[in-house]
Design a protein around this motif. Structure first.
Motif, PDB file in Angstrom:
ATOM      1  N   HIS A  30      59.915  30.585  41.362  1.00  0.00           N
ATOM      2  CA  HIS A  30      59.697  30.906  42.777  1.00  0.00           C
ATOM      3  C   HIS A  30      59.417  29.695  43.659  1.00  0.00           C
ATOM      4  O   HIS A  30      59.690  29.731  44.842  1.00  0.00           O
ATOM      5  N   HIS A  32      60.346  26.123  42.946  1.00  0.00           N
ATOM      6  CA  HIS A  32      61.389  25.098  42.944  1.00  0.00           C
ATOM      7  C   HIS A  32      62.201  25.197  41.659  1.00  0.00           C
ATOM      8  O   HIS A  32      61.793  25.855  40.701  1.00  0.00           O
ATOM      9  N   HIS A  65      70.809  30.464  39.805  1.00  0.00           N
ATOM     10  CA  HIS A  65      71.894  29.473  39.855  1.00  0.00           C
ATOM     11  C   HIS A  65      71.616  28.408  38.796  1.00  0.00           C
ATOM     12  O   HIS A  65      70.497  27.917  38.675  1.00  0.00           O
ATOM     13  N   SER A  79      67.637  27.568  39.408  1.00  0.00           N
ATOM     14  CA  SER A  79      66.969  27.886  40.671  1.00  0.00           C
ATOM     15  C   SER A  79      67.342  29.302  41.078  1.00  0.00           C
ATOM     16  O   SER A  79      68.281  29.908  40.534  1.00  0.00           O
ATOM     17  N   LEU A  80      66.593  29.826  42.037  1.00  0.00           N
ATOM     18  CA  LEU A  80      66.893  31.158  42.554  1.00  0.00           C
ATOM     19  C   LEU A  80      67.968  31.066  43.629  1.00  0.00           C
ATOM     20  O   LEU A  80      67.949  30.164  44.459  1.00  0.00           O
ATOM     21  N   THR A  81      68.875  32.015  43.610  1.00  0.00           N
ATOM     22  CA  THR A  81      69.830  32.153  44.704  1.00  0.00           C
ATOM     23  C   THR A  81      69.114  32.855  45.860  1.00  0.00           C
ATOM     24  O   THR A  81      67.948  33.264  45.724  1.00  0.00           O
ATOM     25  N   GLU A  82      69.785  33.019  46.970  1.00  0.00           N
ATOM     26  CA  GLU A  82      69.194  33.781  48.087  1.00  0.00           C
ATOM     27  C   GLU A  82      68.831  35.189  47.631  1.00  0.00           C
ATOM     28  O   GLU A  82      67.777  35.707  47.958  1.00  0.00           O
ATOM     29  N   ARG A  83      69.724  35.790  46.866  1.00  0.00           N
ATOM     30  CA  ARG A  83      69.479  37.142  46.348  1.00  0.00           C
ATOM     31  C   ARG A  83      68.275  37.132  45.398  1.00  0.00           C
ATOM     32  O   ARG A  83      67.457  38.050  45.400  1.00  0.00           O
ATOM     33  N   GLN A  85      65.722  35.002  45.534  1.00  0.00           N
ATOM     34  CA  GLN A  85      64.519  34.828  46.358  1.00  0.00           C
ATOM     35  C   GLN A  85      64.107  36.152  46.982  1.00  0.00           C
ATOM     36  O   GLN A  85      62.915  36.482  47.026  1.00  0.00           O
ATOM     37  N   ALA A  86      65.080  36.927  47.451  1.00  0.00           N
ATOM     38  CA  ALA A  86      64.780  38.238  48.031  1.00  0.00           C
ATOM     39  C   ALA A  86      64.182  39.175  46.980  1.00  0.00           C
ATOM     40  O   ALA A  86      63.237  39.919  47.251  1.00  0.00           O
ATOM     41  N   ASN A  88      62.495  38.232  44.306  1.00  0.00           N
ATOM     42  CA  ASN A  88      61.140  37.747  44.037  1.00  0.00           C
ATOM     43  C   ASN A  88      60.165  38.224  45.118  1.00  0.00           C
ATOM     44  O   ASN A  88      59.030  38.576  44.822  1.00  0.00           O
ATOM     45  N   THR A  89      60.605  38.223  46.364  1.00  0.00           N
ATOM     46  CA  THR A  89      59.768  38.727  47.460  1.00  0.00           C
ATOM     47  C   THR A  89      59.431  40.198  47.228  1.00  0.00           C
ATOM     48  O   THR A  89      58.283  40.617  47.409  1.00  0.00           O
TER      49      THR A  89
END
Length: 117
Positions: A30, A32, A65, A79-83, A85-86, A88-89
């Motif tokens: 989450h 880095h 990714h 790393s997390l993609t945008e999807r 990160q969403a 994880n939120t």
């Protein structure tokens, strides 16, 4: 054989994070990107096989990714993609619920909870 159908969004989300390790891998990523060894240290108790399998599935689903750098020795970061990160939120709320109920759940299941801070 017919393709699987999701009954609702929760069904699809649980399919992506199902199992013991994937949500913990997501949480470890989450802040880095991390290399494999760093991830293994942060996800206490996971085997190399399960970490590899979890990362491959999360990458396949577009949540994580994998970046391989052309260096010697080879360096790979996750790393997390945008999807991702969403996702994880969305898991933050579930984590908050778990924190609030951890001792009750541990008591009912005969599990040792993490020490309170």
């Amino acid at each position: 054989m017919q393709p699987r159908r999701y009954n609702c969004g929760l069904d699809a989300a649980i399919d992506v994070i199902g199992g013991r390790w994937k949500s913990l891998v997501l949480w470890a990523l989450h802040e880095h990107p991390l290399r494999f060894g760093e991830l293994k240290r942060r996800v206490s108790g996971i085997s190399e096989k399960m970490l590899t399998e979890s990362l491959r599935e999360l990458e396949h689903d577009g949540i994580v990714h994998r970046e391989a750098y052309p260096e010697i020795p080879p360096r790979v970061e996750y790393s997390l993609t945008e999807r991702g990160q969403a996702l994880n939120t969305a898991l933050l709320t579930l984590g908050d619920w778990g924190e609030q109920n951890m001792h009750h759940i541990a008591e009912r299941r005969g599990v040792l909870p993490a020490p309170r801070h």
